[in-house]
Design a protein around this motif. Structure first.
Motif, mmCIF file in Angstrom:
data_model
loop_
_atom_site.group_PDB
_atom_site.id
_atom_site.type_symbol
_atom_site.label_atom_id
_atom_site.label_comp_id
_atom_site.label_asym_id
_atom_site.label_seq_id
_atom_site.Cartn_x
_atom_site.Cartn_y
_atom_site.Cartn_z
ATOM 1 N N UNK A 417 0.063 -23.854 -76.903
ATOM 2 C CA UNK A 417 -0.851 -24.503 -75.966
ATOM 3 C C UNK A 417 -1.867 -23.507 -75.413
ATOM 4 N N UNK A 418 -3.120 -23.935 -75.358
ATOM 5 C CA UNK A 418 -4.170 -23.126 -74.736
ATOM 6 C C UNK A 418 -4.081 -23.345 -73.229
ATOM 7 N N UNK A 425 -8.948 -17.087 -76.068
ATOM 8 C CA UNK A 425 -9.485 -15.942 -76.805
ATOM 9 C C UNK A 425 -8.545 -15.547 -77.950
ATOM 10 N N UNK A 426 -7.228 -15.628 -77.705
ATOM 11 C CA UNK A 426 -6.277 -15.339 -78.777
ATOM 12 C C UNK A 426 -6.421 -16.351 -79.912
ATOM 13 N N UNK A 434 -13.158 -14.225 -84.263
ATOM 14 C CA UNK A 434 -14.235 -13.774 -83.389
ATOM 15 C C UNK A 434 -13.588 -13.184 -82.141
ATOM 16 N N UNK A 435 -13.946 -11.946 -81.810
ATOM 17 C CA UNK A 435 -13.364 -11.259 -80.655
ATOM 18 C C UNK A 435 -14.256 -11.446 -79.433
ATOM 19 N N UNK A 436 -13.702 -12.077 -78.390
ATOM 20 C CA UNK A 436 -14.393 -12.317 -77.136
ATOM 21 C C UNK A 436 -13.519 -11.808 -75.995
ATOM 22 N N UNK A 437 -14.050 -11.793 -74.781
ATOM 23 C CA UNK A 437 -13.275 -11.288 -73.651
ATOM 24 C C UNK A 437 -12.940 -12.454 -72.717
#
Length: 480
Positions: A417-418, A425-426, A434-437
């Motif tokens: 679950x998000x 982000x994971x 895609x790597x985001x913060x």
């Protein structure tokens, strides 16, 4: 004593062997699938590769110690234990490691321009080496550079300083930390509008001060409400940190709002302001930049921080500066003299060339800003067309801080679950690569920061990947 010496040599030998084994073993990670690499990661427990290596080594050494040997005290200072590691740095390092392992990750986490340092600046650095300008400089920086900074601040920002009111450091980050350490005492409060740059609260904790977070909202373009500020001030309030243009939101404080804040600040004799202006030249018309120290009665209580990393694409040159009243700057210089001493002599020569490129960096900087604006416009249009995504259009810097909370609560097969910005982000790293913060690193869990300091082609590819990954996400309320 000989026995202890012998043991130390054996332990050292064991550590070296263990180190070599783990380094060699890490090379084989390229054969792992992306998912298997990612499953071992947790944004809550990011550590550097070096930290993990040392922990493994120390575990081996400790195992070899005779049971009768006195155990070493490896405790750390409570001050250090109170500080969180930088999630931006951790995610950037991990994304880089994945890319080096062959995973096609698009890295949009770091706040680093993708442009090369302008040629005139680079040539000045090369010339400095050839001419032998490779020795220590005065702790505060060369007189040549500090004089050039004074001229810049007068002409571009409308604030007057003398060279002894300028301190050149190894990056704006060092300047900020030294300022916080110099003016804050244990128990003081540092007021930080959120979303904030990840380091501000941690720097306050390093000074044994207490960060007081002042929330803002997307609907107000993430700008501080003066009434909220006034309600949070007390006798303990020592420092207000303002960043305009802002990291992570790209918001720019209009002059009228800053004047309202200044009137409140003026009522509190102990309250100082640290104005972080590192993104001042990366700004999009009709927005304009106002230096807080230029406001009426604010010069005496403002510490202005700036540098060369962002606008001049000089991140690796490590050069920033602080401007303020002499007694504050001298205190910061005292800290610097006992830590790093003066900044790189070569970088300082290059910085002089940068300040001679013209008003606000001249044509070279204007060209970069134009490209940043084109990227911003593309991303605002693209994400604005996606279901549930909320946007506050940035007026400066090169970040988008987007509200993705619409997708929280979604459950995905083989993922879970998000629940917030971190898990989203994971998911995007796992599914879209895609790597985001995550926004919780900046004090707002509803959002995610996207750096558009990458080429338009790269950003177009990232948007397509993110769009595809979001299709699989449907909030519980929507899917029901």
């Amino acid at each position: 004593m000989a026995a202890v010496s012998s043991y130390c040599r054996q332990a050292s030998s064991t550590a070296v062997f263990t180190n070599r084994f783990h380094l060699e073993d890490s090379q084989s990670s390229k054969s792992l699938s992306f998912s298997s690499q990612f499953q071992s990661l947790s944004f809550k427990s990011f550590r550097t590769t070096e930290d993990l290596r040392l922990r493994k080594i120390s575990a081996v050494v400790r195992t070899d110690i005779d049971s009768d040997t006195m155990e070493l005290d490896i405790s750390l200072s409570p001050r250090v234990n109170s500080v969180k590691p930088s999630k931006t740095v951790a995610i950037t390092d991990q994304a880089t490691a994945l890319a080096q392992a062959g995973v096609p990750v698009i890295r949009l986490a770091a706040g680093e321009p993708d442009f090369d340092t302008p040629a005139i600046i680079a040539e000045a650095g090369i010339k400095a080496i050839r001419e032998g300008h490779t020795r220590y400089t005065p702790n505060a920086g060369t007189v040549e550079l500090r004089t050039a900074i004074c001229h810049k601040l007068k002409e571009e920002n409308g604030i007057s300083y003398t060279p002894d009111q300028i301190l050149v450091s190894n990056g704006a980050k060092q300047s900020i930390l030294q300022a916080v350490l110099a003016v804050c005492s244990p128990g003081d409060e540092v007021l930080v509008p959120a979303p904030f740059w990840v380091s501000y609260p941690e720097m306050a904790r390093l000074a044994d001060a207490t960060p007081v977070i002042l929330p803002t909202s997307l609907s107000s373009n993430f700008l501080l409400d003066p009434k909220l500020l006034e309600s949070k001030l007390s006798e303990k309030s020592r420092l207000l940190i303002l960043c305009s243009p802002s990291n992570p939101t790209g918001s720019v404080y209009p002059r009228q709002l800053l004047e309202e804040i200044a009137k409140i600040v003026a009522k509190h004799p102990r309250l100082l302001v640290l104005s972080d202006e590192i993104y001042e030249h990366i700004i999009y018309a009709p927005a304009t930049h106002t230096s807080f120290a230029s406001l009426p009665c604010m010069w005496d209580r403002t510490l202005t921080v700036n540098g060369f990393s962002k606008a001049f694409a000089m991140t690796g040159w490590r050069l920033g500066y602080l401007a303020g009243p002499k007694h504050f700057v001298a205190a910061c210089g005292k800290i610097q003299s006992q830590s790093t001493s003066g900044a790189s002599s070569i970088s300082q020569k290059a910085a002089v060339a940068a300040l001679r490129m013209g008003f606000a960096g001249g044509e070279a900087v204007a060209t970069m800003v134009k490209a940043f604006r084109e990227r911003r416009d593309f991303l605002v249009q693209s994400f604005g067309a996606m279901e549930g995504v909320k946007i506050s259009e940035p007026q400066g810097a090169f970040y988008l801080f987007l509200d993705f909370s619409f997708y929280y609560g979604s459950t995905i097969d083989n993922f879970g679950t998000v629940t917030g910005s971190e898990s989203l982000c994971r998911y995007l790293l796992d599914k879209a690569q895609v790597a985001l913060v995550p926004g919780d690193a900046f004090g707002d869990d509803s959002c995610i920061r996207i750096s558009y300091a990458e080429s338009l082609t790269t950003l177009q590819a990232a948007v397509e990947r993110i769009r595809g990954a979001l299709i699989s996400l449907k909030p519980v309320a929507v899917s029901a």
